[in-house]
Structure formats: C-alpha cells, structure tokens
Scaffold this motif. Sequence first.
Motif, PDB file in Angstrom:
ATOM      1  N   ASN A 230       0.789  -1.230   0.000  1.00  0.00           N
ATOM      2  CA  ASN A 230       0.000   0.000   0.000  1.00  0.00           C
ATOM      3  C   ASN A 230       0.821   1.281   0.000  1.00  0.00           C
ATOM      4  O   ASN A 230       0.314   2.332  -0.379  1.00  0.00           O
ATOM      5  N   VAL A 231       2.088   1.197   0.413  1.00  0.00           N
ATOM      6  CA  VAL A 231       2.877   2.419   0.519  1.00  0.00           C
ATOM      7  C   VAL A 231       3.160   3.023  -0.858  1.00  0.00           C
ATOM      8  O   VAL A 231       3.312   4.250  -0.981  1.00  0.00           O
ATOM      9  N   GLY A 232       3.206   2.189  -1.885  1.00  0.00           N
ATOM     10  CA  GLY A 232       3.461   2.718  -3.228  1.00  0.00           C
ATOM     11  C   GLY A 232       2.403   3.699  -3.696  1.00  0.00           C
ATOM     12  O   GLY A 232       2.701   4.616  -4.464  1.00  0.00           O
ATOM     13  N   ARG A 233       1.171   3.528  -3.234  1.00  0.00           N
ATOM     14  CA  ARG A 233       0.094   4.432  -3.641  1.00  0.00           C
ATOM     15  C   ARG A 233       0.299   5.837  -3.088  1.00  0.00           C
ATOM     16  O   ARG A 233       0.019   6.831  -3.762  1.00  0.00           O
ATOM     17  N   VAL A 234       0.811   5.957  -1.871  1.00  0.00           N
ATOM     18  CA  VAL A 234       0.960   7.280  -1.253  1.00  0.00           C
ATOM     19  C   VAL A 234       2.311   7.911  -1.565  1.00  0.00           C
ATOM     20  O   VAL A 234       2.520   9.095  -1.300  1.00  0.00           O
ATOM     21  N   LEU A 235       3.227   7.128  -2.135  1.00  0.00           N
ATOM     22  CA  LEU A 235       4.568   7.633  -2.427  1.00  0.00           C
ATOM     23  C   LEU A 235       4.553   8.445  -3.723  1.00  0.00           C
ATOM     24  O   LEU A 235       4.049   7.995  -4.753  1.00  0.00           O
ATOM     25  N   ALA A 236       5.112   9.640  -3.664  1.00  0.00           N
ATOM     26  CA  ALA A 236       5.167  10.507  -4.839  1.00  0.00           C
ATOM     27  C   ALA A 236       6.199   9.984  -5.832  1.00  0.00           C
ATOM     28  O   ALA A 236       7.166   9.312  -5.443  1.00  0.00           O
ATOM     29  N   PRO A 237       6.033  10.278  -7.125  1.00  0.00           N
ATOM     30  CA  PRO A 237       7.048   9.894  -8.114  1.00  0.00           C
ATOM     31  C   PRO A 237       8.420  10.433  -7.714  1.00  0.00           C
ATOM     32  O   PRO A 237       8.553  11.596  -7.331  1.00  0.00           O
ATOM     33  N   GLY A 238       9.420   9.563  -7.745  1.00  0.00           N
ATOM     34  CA  GLY A 238      10.764   9.958  -7.354  1.00  0.00           C
ATOM     35  C   GLY A 238      11.020   9.893  -5.864  1.00  0.00           C
ATOM     36  O   GLY A 238      12.138  10.157  -5.417  1.00  0.00           O
ATOM     37  N   GLY A 239      10.001   9.537  -5.070  1.00  0.00           N
ATOM     38  CA  GLY A 239      10.169   9.452  -3.629  1.00  0.00           C
ATOM     39  C   GLY A 239      10.814   8.145  -3.205  1.00  0.00           C
ATOM     40  O   GLY A 239      11.054   7.246  -4.016  1.00  0.00           O
ATOM     41  N   PHE A 240      11.100   8.021  -1.904  1.00  0.00           N
ATOM     42  CA  PHE A 240      11.709   6.792  -1.408  1.00  0.00           C
ATOM     43  C   PHE A 240      11.124   6.419  -0.051  1.00  0.00           C
ATOM     44  O   PHE A 240      10.584   7.264   0.670  1.00  0.00           O
ATOM     45  N   PHE A 241      11.234   5.148   0.268  1.00  0.00           N
ATOM     46  CA  PHE A 241      10.772   4.593   1.543  1.00  0.00           C
ATOM     47  C   PHE A 241      11.940   3.880   2.199  1.00  0.00           C
ATOM     48  O   PHE A 241      12.461   2.910   1.668  1.00  0.00           O
TER      49      PHE A 241
END
Length: 268
Positions: free
Chosen positions: A190-201
Amino acid sequence: MTDPLPPTRRNRASLTYKLRYAAQNPDKIRAYLSRMSRDLKFRVASRDHVAYYRSVMRSDTARNPEAAVGSRSHGRWLALGRMQFDYLLEHGLKPDDRMLEIGCGNLRAGWRFIDHLETGNYYGIDISPDILLAAQHTLVRQGLRDKMPHLALVGDLKLRFLPSAHFTVVHAHSVFSHSPLDVIDECLANVGRVLAPGGFFDFTFDRTEGAEHHVLREDFYYRTETLTRLAERHGFTARLMDDWEALPHGQSKIRVTRPEPAEGTAPA
C-alpha cells in the motif's frame, strides 16, 4: 562462556541460545520470564498482531515512553533520534519534502524531522494511542506546535485515509523489526500508492543471515533477500543501505524506490 556465532547468525528463539544467554546473564532471567507471561496473556486477548503489539506498547509506555520505543536512557533516546535524522539529511531529506513516518512513536526522531521540514509537511502515524499522547508531550517540550505536524492513530498499515502520490519521503524505524511478514507485506502493498514519483521509503529491520525467527511475538529477524524480494514483488527497487550498517544502532536499513517510467510510456 562466549557465543561463537556472529550476531547475524544467532537464532535467539532457539533453546541453545536461550540457555547460553541465561547462563551469561542470570540477572535478566526474571525479566524475560515476565515478558513470556505477558506475551501469553496478550496473545490470548488479541485478535491480530496489531492488537497484540498495541497492548505491548500500552504496557511499556506506562512504565517509560522512551524505553517503549527502545531507548534505555534519555541520552540514548536523543542519540538514536539524532542518528536517524542525520542519516536522512545526508541521504536526500529536504525542507520541502512531504514526510510520512510510519511508527512515529513519541517522536524520538520525529521532532527533529518536524523542526527541519516546512510547516505542515510531517505526518506521523502509530498503532498506539498511548505513545501518540507521549508524542504530543514531545511536541510541547520541543516548542514545535507552530509547525503543525499531523499525528494519527491507525489500526493497520493499509494507509487508506492518506492521499495518493503525496509523500516524497516515507520512513519506518524499528517497525518491521516488530512485525510478522504479513504486516510487512500489507505495508509494502500500500505504501506505493501514497509515495510521490521519485520518492523513497526507508525502513529498518533486524537482520539475520541464518534461520529467520522471532522472539515471543515482539522481535522478528529476517534475511535481507526476504524483504528485498517482497518489495520487488510490489514493484519497487530495493537495496540494503550499507553505510547505515556502520552506525551504532543494531538494525539494518533498506531503501525502496519506484522505478521511473521509461520516456514515452505511461506510468502504471
């Protein structure tokens, strides 16, 4: 008597390890037996792992909120928070980033992130209402009310209430080290949905090079490839952050990113 295995090869759930540890640390036997009793009580009363660990946090926070997030002293609480902050600062954190901290606890590192980020750009979530109350005290103590951080209680890691493609940085310190694989899978799904393009986790975990195992239902040990492969199944690129390993914290760190779409192709 010494343990012949390096830390990443030890199976802390094995009877051999427990007996050796007890022989070397007889003063800790009583505390461990107390933890075992608590573990059984919470397992019987809890419907799932989130409910179980919320009970653990309630119990630990009642005694000492800083110890509840894994800090033996206030000095260690400050040092671990500073270490997390400095590392992210050196690895891409900017004041205009929009940050989600999963498992924000009592803001051990979070208050430094809030101070660094632009007003309103920090969002912390946690499964424990008790530790979030402690987080409010940290905000007041550090004089950060005007930075308008968001703090939210959650019952899972599906992140359904958060906006899509919003956060440029997502951070989870000492969350997956207390999570079974299905909870980690839920987060990565689910984290991919809230992650902005170019962001990281970035997330930390307790690493083992031997058999994966857990101690009670509180501490979980994973091989690096287990978590990188799981992240890849959810469309991420994952890598172990080798330079984090040299710092005095006891956990490993993985960074996951979403590959940018090739030029001329639509994003998935």
